[in-house]
Motif scaffolding. Structure first.
Motif, PDB file in Angstrom:
ATOM      1  N   GLY A 111       0.823  -1.194   0.000  1.00  0.00           N
ATOM      2  CA  GLY A 111       0.000   0.000   0.000  1.00  0.00           C
ATOM      3  C   GLY A 111       0.862   1.251   0.000  1.00  0.00           C
ATOM      4  O   GLY A 111       2.058   1.199   0.276  1.00  0.00           O
ATOM      5  N   SER A 112       0.268   2.371  -0.338  1.00  0.00           N
ATOM      6  CA  SER A 112       0.984   3.648  -0.348  1.00  0.00           C
ATOM      7  C   SER A 112       1.138   4.197   1.066  1.00  0.00           C
ATOM      8  O   SER A 112       0.287   3.982   1.931  1.00  0.00           O
ATOM      9  CB  SER A 112       0.226   4.662  -1.211  1.00  0.00           C
ATOM     10  OG  SER A 112       0.809   5.943  -1.119  1.00  0.00           O
TER      11      SER A 112
ATOM     12  N   SER B  18      -5.379   2.234  -0.497  1.00  0.00           N
ATOM     13  CA  SER B  18      -3.942   2.421  -0.341  1.00  0.00           C
ATOM     14  C   SER B  18      -3.173   1.658  -1.411  1.00  0.00           C
ATOM     15  O   SER B  18      -2.194   2.160  -1.974  1.00  0.00           O
ATOM     16  CB  SER B  18      -3.510   1.960   1.059  1.00  0.00           C
ATOM     17  OG  SER B  18      -2.110   2.060   1.216  1.00  0.00           O
TER      18      SER B  18
ATOM     19  N   VAL C 289      -1.135   8.256   2.479  1.00  0.00           N
ATOM     20  CA  VAL C 289      -2.541   8.299   2.859  1.00  0.00           C
ATOM     21  C   VAL C 289      -2.655   9.027   4.190  1.00  0.00           C
ATOM     22  O   VAL C 289      -2.003   8.669   5.166  1.00  0.00           O
ATOM     23  CB  VAL C 289      -3.144   6.883   2.983  1.00  0.00           C
ATOM     24  CG1 VAL C 289      -4.603   6.975   3.444  1.00  0.00           C
ATOM     25  CG2 VAL C 289      -3.059   6.150   1.653  1.00  0.00           C
TER      26      VAL C 289
END
Length: 274
Positions: free
Chosen positions: A8-9, A77, A12
């Motif tokens: 996921g990023s 994400s 966020v």
């Protein structure tokens, strides 16, 4: 879309349970402009940047996620991380540097550099702070109200907002504050749909899409066309008030991006026939 267990990023920002504060808007146009310009799936709020001043502090309150929200948080994400991977590489190929946007999660209302917006506004991108804003309850609304179910329908929504960020980085949104025509808005939105399709094209190349994913996105694009929304709301359409394009146009430009994969292949601003 195969997303579970994937990276996921880190970009966020979780503001759920935090109030949006108050907004004072100069020029006597009030919050109505936010609702008109920051419309469903990425209206353009850029022209308000010079008119907004904000006051009031955010008040944090405990926010407890449901299991469904936890899953959706991870999903968005992962989608954001995939957009970062694709657009970083595409910008690099053109000798450019991709600046990753931040995705802000909120509930009820949120304060951005473009003013205060409510969940009813829908997901939007603010060029003033280069952030995407979304209330995850929109996923349920997309599935029930707009009859566009599926995880890739939601991925399309995020990719569309990232498309506005790409436009911002490429300079497409420069001078947007002086553009007030609906025709300009439609062209801007359709290009963002195209760019979402470009991302989907390269997402296919990463081998994470499943059968039916592109159809889910096309269904979502169709569901939020101006003509479809106006027919549902009032029983008739008023083409001169369109701001995002018809269902057919939105589907067509998204799919054109899916087929092309070319960052510069969707010049909606110099096309007579949209």
């Amino acid at each position: 879309m195969q997303w579970m267990g994937r990276r996921g990023s880190t970009n966020v920002e979780d503001r759920r349970g935090i109030g949006g504060g108050k907004t004072i808007i100069g020029g006597g146009i009030g919050g109505l402009v936010i609702l008109l310009l920051v419309t469903l799936l990425g209206g353009n709020p850029g022209q308000l940047l010079s008119q907004l001043t904000t006051t009031g502090a955010d008040t944090s309150v405990p926010y407890q996620q449901t299991e469904q929200e936890k899953q959706m948080t991870q999903f968005v994400s992962v989608v954001l991380a995939d957009t970062e991977t694709v657009w970083t590489e595409l910008f690099k190929e053109k000798g450019l540097t991709y600046e990753k946007p931040t995705l802000v999660l909120f509930t009820d209302n949120v304060q951005s550099a473009c003013g205060t917006a409510s969940s009813a506004t829908g997901p939007f991108y603010c060029p003033g702070d280069r952030k995407l804003y979304i209330d995850l309850s929109f996923y349920d609304e997309l599935r029930t109200k707009f009859r566009a179910p599926g995880d890739f329908a939601m991925a399309y929504v995020i990719a569309h907002e990232v498309g506005h960020h790409v436009q911002n980085l490429l300079g497409t949104m420069e001078g947007v504050g002086n553009q007030r025509s609906n025709d300009f808005s439609v062209r801007l939105e359709l290009q963002a749909d195209y760019l979402a399709g470009v991302w989907a094209h390269h997402e296919q190349g990463m081998g994470v899409l499943e059968v039916g994913d592109v159809d889910e996105a096309l269904n979502a694009a169709s569901a939020v066309g101006d003509d479809t929304l106006q027919k549902q709301a009032q029983g008739y359409v008023v083409p001169e008030t369109f701001t995002h394009g018809t269902s057919e146009q939105r589907k067509r430009w998204f799919y054109k991006g899916v087929q092309s994969g070319d960052i510069y292949g969707g010049d909606t601003f110099h096309t007579k026939q949209l």
